[in-house]
Design a protein around this motif. Structure first.
Motif, PDB file in Angstrom:
ATOM      1  N   LEU A 290       0.820  -1.197   0.000  1.00  0.00           N
ATOM      2  CA  LEU A 290       0.000   0.000   0.000  1.00  0.00           C
ATOM      3  C   LEU A 290       0.858   1.251   0.000  1.00  0.00           C
ATOM      4  CD1 LEU A 290      -2.804   1.306   0.238  1.00  0.00           C
ATOM      5  CD2 LEU A 290      -2.584   1.096   2.741  1.00  0.00           C
ATOM      6  N   VAL A 291       1.916   1.190   0.783  1.00  0.00           N
ATOM      7  CA  VAL A 291       2.811   2.358   0.842  1.00  0.00           C
ATOM      8  C   VAL A 291       3.513   2.579  -0.506  1.00  0.00           C
ATOM      9  CG1 VAL A 291       4.853   3.282   1.970  1.00  0.00           C
ATOM     10  CG2 VAL A 291       3.130   2.100   3.328  1.00  0.00           C
ATOM     11  N   GLY A 292       3.932   1.485  -1.124  1.00  0.00           N
ATOM     12  CA  GLY A 292       4.598   1.637  -2.425  1.00  0.00           C
ATOM     13  C   GLY A 292       3.664   2.184  -3.486  1.00  0.00           C
ATOM     14  N   GLY A 293       2.422   1.737  -3.496  1.00  0.00           N
ATOM     15  CA  GLY A 293       1.477   2.248  -4.493  1.00  0.00           C
ATOM     16  C   GLY A 293       1.203   3.715  -4.325  1.00  0.00           C
ATOM     17  N   ILE A 294       1.062   4.133  -3.033  1.00  0.00           N
ATOM     18  CA  ILE A 294       0.826   5.555  -2.785  1.00  0.00           C
ATOM     19  C   ILE A 294       2.024   6.393  -3.249  1.00  0.00           C
ATOM     20  CG2 ILE A 294       0.453   7.252  -0.948  1.00  0.00           C
ATOM     21  CD1 ILE A 294      -1.084   5.105   0.580  1.00  0.00           C
ATOM     22  N   GLY A 295       3.236   5.857  -3.018  1.00  0.00           N
ATOM     23  CA  GLY A 295       4.428   6.606  -3.449  1.00  0.00           C
ATOM     24  C   GLY A 295       4.517   6.746  -4.964  1.00  0.00           C
ATOM     25  N   LEU A 296       4.162   5.674  -5.644  1.00  0.00           N
ATOM     26  CA  LEU A 296       4.194   5.749  -7.113  1.00  0.00           C
ATOM     27  C   LEU A 296       3.167   6.728  -7.640  1.00  0.00           C
ATOM     28  CD1 LEU A 296       4.690   1.991  -8.033  1.00  0.00           C
ATOM     29  CD2 LEU A 296       6.368   3.818  -8.197  1.00  0.00           C
ATOM     30  N   LEU A 297       1.974   6.717  -7.051  1.00  0.00           N
ATOM     31  CA  LEU A 297       0.948   7.651  -7.509  1.00  0.00           C
ATOM     32  C   LEU A 297       1.359   9.092  -7.237  1.00  0.00           C
ATOM     33  CD1 LEU A 297      -2.283   5.780  -6.312  1.00  0.00           C
ATOM     34  CD2 LEU A 297      -1.471   6.066  -8.670  1.00  0.00           C
ATOM     35  N   THR A 298       2.013   9.296  -6.114  1.00  0.00           N
ATOM     36  CA  THR A 298       2.454  10.648  -5.789  1.00  0.00           C
ATOM     37  C   THR A 298       3.521  11.124  -6.785  1.00  0.00           C
ATOM     38  OG1 THR A 298       1.992  10.194  -3.457  1.00  0.00           O
ATOM     39  CG2 THR A 298       3.392  12.094  -3.978  1.00  0.00           C
ATOM     40  N   ALA A 299       4.485  10.227  -7.086  1.00  0.00           N
ATOM     41  CA  ALA A 299       5.542  10.609  -8.037  1.00  0.00           C
ATOM     42  C   ALA A 299       4.983  10.867  -9.422  1.00  0.00           C
ATOM     43  CB  ALA A 299       6.603   9.516  -8.086  1.00  0.00           C
ATOM     44  N   ALA A 300       4.018  10.039  -9.841  1.00  0.00           N
ATOM     45  CA  ALA A 300       3.423  10.245 -11.167  1.00  0.00           C
ATOM     46  C   ALA A 300       2.676  11.555 -11.237  1.00  0.00           C
ATOM     47  CB  ALA A 300       2.513   9.083 -11.510  1.00  0.00           C
ATOM     48  N   GLY A 301       1.969  11.882 -10.180  1.00  0.00           N
ATOM     49  CA  GLY A 301       1.252  13.143 -10.168  1.00  0.00           C
ATOM     50  C   GLY A 301       2.180  14.322 -10.190  1.00  0.00           C
ATOM     51  N   PHE A 302       3.303  14.223  -9.495  1.00  0.00           N
ATOM     52  CA  PHE A 302       4.280  15.305  -9.505  1.00  0.00           C
ATOM     53  C   PHE A 302       4.879  15.509 -10.890  1.00  0.00           C
ATOM     54  CE2 PHE A 302       8.668  16.760  -8.991  1.00  0.00           C
ATOM     55  CZ  PHE A 302       8.462  17.964  -8.360  1.00  0.00           C
ATOM     56  N   LEU A 303       5.188  14.394 -11.549  1.00  0.00           N
ATOM     57  CA  LEU A 303       5.753  14.508 -12.904  1.00  0.00           C
ATOM     58  C   LEU A 303       4.750  15.106 -13.882  1.00  0.00           C
ATOM     59  CD1 LEU A 303       7.738  11.156 -13.201  1.00  0.00           C
ATOM     60  CD2 LEU A 303       8.692  13.443 -12.898  1.00  0.00           C
ATOM     61  N   LEU A 304       3.494  14.712 -13.754  1.00  0.00           N
ATOM     62  CA  LEU A 304       2.494  15.297 -14.647  1.00  0.00           C
ATOM     63  C   LEU A 304       2.324  16.781 -14.391  1.00  0.00           C
ATOM     64  CD1 LEU A 304      -0.239  12.498 -14.614  1.00  0.00           C
ATOM     65  CD2 LEU A 304       1.275  13.106 -16.507  1.00  0.00           C
ATOM     66  N   TYR A 305       2.420  17.152 -13.157  1.00  0.00           N
ATOM     67  CA  TYR A 305       2.254  18.561 -12.818  1.00  0.00           C
ATOM     68  C   TYR A 305       3.448  19.392 -13.306  1.00  0.00           C
ATOM     69  CZ  TYR A 305       1.671  22.777 -10.026  1.00  0.00           C
ATOM     70  OH  TYR A 305       1.549  24.095  -9.612  1.00  0.00           O
ATOM     71  N   GLU A 306       4.632  18.827 -13.233  1.00  0.00           N
ATOM     72  CA  GLU A 306       5.836  19.549 -13.616  1.00  0.00           C
ATOM     73  C   GLU A 306       6.332  19.164 -15.020  1.00  0.00           C
ATOM     74  OE1 GLU A 306       7.221  21.902 -11.994  1.00  0.00           O
ATOM     75  OE2 GLU A 306       6.056  21.757 -10.124  1.00  0.00           O
ATOM     76  N   SER A 307       5.475  18.577 -15.863  1.00  0.00           N
ATOM     77  CA  SER A 307       5.903  18.117 -17.203  1.00  0.00           C
ATOM     78  C   SER A 307       6.426  19.231 -18.103  1.00  0.00           C
ATOM     79  CB  SER A 307       4.752  17.376 -17.883  1.00  0.00           C
ATOM     80  OG  SER A 307       3.630  18.230 -18.028  1.00  0.00           O
ATOM     81  N   PRO A 308       5.827  20.434 -18.139  1.00  0.00           N
ATOM     82  CA  PRO A 308       6.415  21.476 -19.006  1.00  0.00           C
ATOM     83  C   PRO A 308       7.846  21.841 -18.609  1.00  0.00           C
ATOM     84  CG  PRO A 308       4.187  22.055 -18.401  1.00  0.00           C
ATOM     85  CD  PRO A 308       4.555  20.880 -17.519  1.00  0.00           C
ATOM     86  N   GLN A 309       8.115  21.946 -17.294  1.00  0.00           N
ATOM     87  CA  GLN A 309       9.455  22.267 -16.859  1.00  0.00           C
ATOM     88  C   GLN A 309      10.438  21.138 -17.179  1.00  0.00           C
ATOM     89  OE1 GLN A 309       6.738  22.682 -15.146  1.00  0.00           O
ATOM     90  NE2 GLN A 309       6.630  24.902 -14.660  1.00  0.00           N
ATOM     91  N   VAL A 310       9.966  19.881 -17.013  1.00  0.00           N
ATOM     92  CA  VAL A 310      10.844  18.742 -17.324  1.00  0.00           C
ATOM     93  C   VAL A 310      11.153  18.683 -18.825  1.00  0.00           C
ATOM     94  CG1 VAL A 310      11.001  16.223 -17.302  1.00  0.00           C
ATOM     95  CG2 VAL A 310      10.051  17.426 -15.330  1.00  0.00           C
ATOM     96  N   ARG A 311      10.137  18.988 -19.630  1.00  0.00           N
ATOM     97  CA  ARG A 311      10.356  18.955 -21.080  1.00  0.00           C
ATOM     98  C   ARG A 311      11.360  20.021 -21.521  1.00  0.00           C
ATOM     99  NH1 ARG A 311       5.572  19.739 -22.350  1.00  0.00           N
ATOM    100  NH2 ARG A 311       4.876  17.570 -22.324  1.00  0.00           N
ATOM    101  N   ARG A 312      11.249  21.215 -20.932  1.00  0.00           N
ATOM    102  CA  ARG A 312      12.203  22.266 -21.287  1.00  0.00           C
ATOM    103  C   ARG A 312      13.620  21.909 -20.835  1.00  0.00           C
ATOM    104  NH1 ARG A 312       7.882  25.763 -19.829  1.00  0.00           N
ATOM    105  NH2 ARG A 312       8.749  25.933 -17.689  1.00  0.00           N
ATOM    106  N   TYR A 313      13.728  21.233 -19.712  1.00  0.00           N
ATOM    107  CA  TYR A 313      15.047  20.867 -19.200  1.00  0.00           C
ATOM    108  C   TYR A 313      15.715  19.797 -20.079  1.00  0.00           C
ATOM    109  CZ  TYR A 313      18.629  19.010 -16.102  1.00  0.00           C
ATOM    110  OH  TYR A 313      19.825  18.579 -15.568  1.00  0.00           O
TER     111      TYR A 313
END
Length: 794
Positions: free
Chosen positions: A16-39
């Motif tokens: 359960l803890v691992g799934g929550i961590g993965l969902l959190t990381a995926a959400g962060f990447l989706l939120y910061e995708s424009p900055q990651v793409r520019r980098y």
């Protein structure tokens, strides 16, 4: 709840803890995708690979075009089914294949067959004119050196030869000079090379960051100093390559490749190319030079020069190819100073006579023996040659240009003709008079037709009669036409013809025919089975103009007539002159003195090959020869400080003891060893104009040119015109033909007598053997009769 209790509960549910961590990381990447793409775009190529566009392409045609093409295809298929097509088509395919395969088969025979088979195969190959360009290129690639030279000697198409290496590129002149310096430096220690380096060719500076080859699009910058230096190098190579060992070393060091680059640089300078061709002629004497000439592309270049309108390139390239052609059944070597004027190609029959031309002071084999100019000839002292009378730098194209003018006057419709040629064409058609505009082209100016001279006859009837004779196309045998250059005086026992029958006369006063070398173009028509040789050497009137001595101190002594005659004797003998055939010598001015000394040295020699020169000499023609010296040599007493006379002029001093002794020895030989030789002497009857000052000078007097042997004639011509007949039916040319005819006829009669003398003894021996056999049989029979009678009686 303490922190420790929370950790323990989370450890109980790891998934359960691992799934929550993965969902959190995926959400962060989706939120910061424009900055990651520019980098990431800073390090990754933004261009995406284009998709493969291999789509089917269609050609849309109109229906009636498609229908017509299908109808023709169907008609072709039906025609192929007919009985005549079934028979003819295979024959046509076979004939087309046979025509192409015949060239390959003949080339195989020319490479691998016996010598008679090779000669026949080469003759068949040069007759093939149905091959395409790619056929010639393929055949040239599989052709060997011996066959290529044989094809070039027989006048084959130039497509038979591979093109020059890097044909469209020219080597950088700076780099070429550096390589030539390295090549010549390897010939040290040699006095000639050291002298040339110290005076003309210093060590070259190192070359960096330059292109090795320059294309046609690139501008070739060649300074005047570099151009003059390259010309000096070519002249120096002509001097040192007379030594066979030096030529072999230059070939070994790749010198032929450097000479090819020089040919590209001076492709438009025939004067320099002729000197370069002389270098090749000297190097062609090396025994194993054939393969090197072939590999460097010189065989094709020499074949092109053989068809060049320039007289010098024709003769010198033919000499080079003759030295390389070891498969010729009549092959002989032509060393320096010896040039074959005829034949210049392969011939099946051996020559029946050798005719040798030796020019005089300031002359040349390509200058002295040209047809007489219509304007008076002047003698210069400081020009590059006194026999240059044209205003152009290159007089060797004049004869060719005159022949071209005659053929170009009949142009195809639609092509514009020059004004002068158009005027001449109109004059021939009777529609207009020829224009009198000055010709701008210097070559055309030199070959301009001389206007017909007006008759200055007071009597009207006589003038009308002469004009009728001039316009008469042919004369009857009742007429007798006197030669235009009839002698002014002759000795009592002369045997020359001074006139010709009217039906044999050909009026050539208005003829446009002109030749720069009449021995090469006229004599082969009258004596095609003869070999005509021209001897060429360099001479000067003053020491200032003696440029041939500047490359090496060893050349300074070559001006002595005794040394020059010895050198020419050795080289003429090496050319196999007089080998079982008669020799006729024609010497003009100092050339007659050289001829006399050559024959005297030949009589004194112990070598059979050298002795045959005097033994087989049947005729000598002296044209203005100073047997007792020339008044021109007196200049050294009055103008020695200004003119500085050369060695040749000093030795021809009037009544010189050396000349008188040589003449005494020669006259003694004429009455002993050479008593059967036909001798003709011709003297000048008019003074020669000296330079542009119009100063008349009698170069050789009548007393000096006359000898008490043979025929003697005094012509009205000056000294320079004695070697230049005005046309074929002049007295000078016809008298020379008479000497050659007598020499060949005497040789033929001698062979016939030898053949009869060989047949007669054999017949007598056979008859004597038959008679001896009959006598012996009869004797035995008479001895046997008493025994038979005694037997019957007992």
């Amino acid at each position: 709840m303490s922190l420790e209790n929370l950790k323990s509960k989370l450890r109980r549910h790891p998934k359960l803890v691992g799934g929550i961590g993965l969902l959190t990381a995926a959400g962060f990447l989706l939120y910061e995708s424009p900055q990651v793409r520019r980098y990431l775009s800073q390090y990754v190529d933004k261009k995406s690979p284009e998709p493969d566009k291999r789509r089917a392409e269609y050609i849309y045609i109109k229906y009636h075009i498609y229908r017509e093409s299908m109808r023709k295809l169907k008609q072709k298929q039906e025609d192929e089914k007919k009985w005549i097509s079934v028979i003819i088509n295979p024959i046509g395919k076979w004939w087309k294949a046979a025509k192409h395969s015949a060239a390959w088969r003949l080339l195989n025979i020319a490479q691998n067959g016996s010598q008679p088979e090779r000669l026949k195969a080469v003759q068949q190959l040069i007759c093939m004119d149905h091959l395409k360009d790619w056929d010639f290129r393929h055949l040239a690639q599989i052709c060997d050196a011996r066959t290529a030279i044989s094809l070039a000697r027989c006048g084959a198409d130039t497509r038979w030869f591979m093109p020059v290496h890097r044909r469209g590129c020219i080597k950088n002149p700076k780099m070429l000079l550096s390589e030539l310096h390295v090549m010549l430096a390897r010939l040290r220690p040699k006095t000639c090379v050291d002298h040339f380096f110290s005076k003309y060719f210093p060590e070259q500076d190192p070359i960096e960051d330059i292109h090795e080859y320059l294309t046609q699009e690139q501008t070739i910058v060649l300074s005047t100093a570099d151009t003059d230096l390259l010309k000096e190098i070519i002249s120096f190579l002509h001097h040192i390559t007379k030594d066979a060992d030096v030529s072999a070393n230059i070939i070994k060091e790749g010198g032929l490749v450097h000479l090819m680059e020089l040919r590209k640089i001076f492709s438009d300078d025939n004067e320099t190319l002729s000197t370069l061709c002389k270098v090749l002629a000297n190097m062609s004497v090396v025994p194993d030079a054939v393969q090197h000439f072939f590999a460097s592309g010189w065989v094709g270049a020499l074949a092109e020069w053989q068809q060049c309108p320039d007289l010098r390139l024709q003769v010198i390239s033919a000499k080079t190819m003759a030295n390389l052609d070891h498969d010729d059944p009549n092959q002989c070597t032509y060393p320096p100073n010896v040039y074959p004027l005829h034949p210049r190609v392969r011939t099946r029959r051996k020559p029946k006579a050798d005719i040798v031309f030796v020019h005089g002071l300031l002359g040349g084999v390509f200058i002295t023996w040209r047809q007489r100019d219509r304007k008076p000839t002047e003698l210069g002292l400081y020009g590059k040659n006194a026999f240059y009378t044209s205003e152009t730098d290159d007089v060797f194209l004049v004869g060719e240009q005159k022949r071209v003018n005659g053929s170009n006057s009949r142009k195809e419709p639609g092509k514009q003709m020059p004004s002068t040629q158009a005027g001449q064409e109109a004059a021939r058609n009777g529609s207009a008079k020829p224009r009198t505009e000055p010709i701008k082209d210097p070559v055309l100016k030199a070959s301009k037709k001389v206007e017909e001279q007006r008759l200055s006859i007071s009597d009207a009837a006589t003038k009308e009669f002469v004009e009728t004779l001039r316009n008469e196309a042919e004369l009857d045998s009742d007429w007798e036409v006197v030669h235009p250059d009839i002698p002014l005086n002759a000795n009592e026992n002369c045997a020359g013809r001074f006139s010709v029958s009217g039906n044999e006369w050909r009026n050539q006063d208005t003829s446009e025919e002109y030749t720069n070398c009449w021995p090469m173009e006229w004599l082969p028509d009258d004596y095609p089975d003869s070999r005509i040789i021209g001897i060429d050497y360099t001479s000067a009137v003053t020491e200032w103009s003696a440029n041939f001595t500047k490359y090496c101190p060893c050349e300074k002594g070559q001006g002595h007539i005794d040394v020059r005659a010895g050198t020419l004797l050795e080289r003429i003998a090496a050319a196999d002159v007089g080998n079982e055939r008669p020799i006729v010598w024609i010497g003009h001015s100092m050339g007659g003195l050289l001829t006399k000394l050559i024959l005297l040295k030949s009589l004194d020699s112990h070598e059979p090959k050298v002795q045959q020169l005097a033994k087989n000499t049947k005729g000598i023609v002296f044209l203005g020869t100073p047997h007792r010296g020339s008044p021109i040599a007196k200049w050294k007493q009055h103008m020695q400080m200004i003119l500085s006379p050369s060695i040749e002029v000093k030795e021809m001093e009037e009544n010189s003891p050396k000349l008188l002794e040589m003449h005494r020895r020669f006259m003694g030989c004429l009455h002993t060893f050479l008593r059967h030789v036909k001798v003709v002497s011709v003297a000048e009857g008019s003074p020669t104009m000296l330079t542009s000052f119009k100063f008349p000078l009698r170069i050789v007097t009548e007393e000096s040119s006359k000898i008490d042997f043979g025929d003697f004639y005094l012509l009205k011509d000056d000294h320079l015109s004695l070697s230049k007949p005005i046309y074929r039916q002049s007295f000078l040319y016809q008298r020379l033909l008479h000497v050659i005819r007598d020499a060949v006829k005497e040789r033929t009669d001698a062979r016939d007598q030898d053949g009869q003398s060989q047949i007669t003894p054999n017949t007598e021996v056979i008859l004597m053997n038959i008679v001896a056999g009959l006598v012996k049989g009869a004797k035995g029979l008479f001895e046997l009769l008493p025994r038979v009678a005694l037997k019957f009686s007992t």
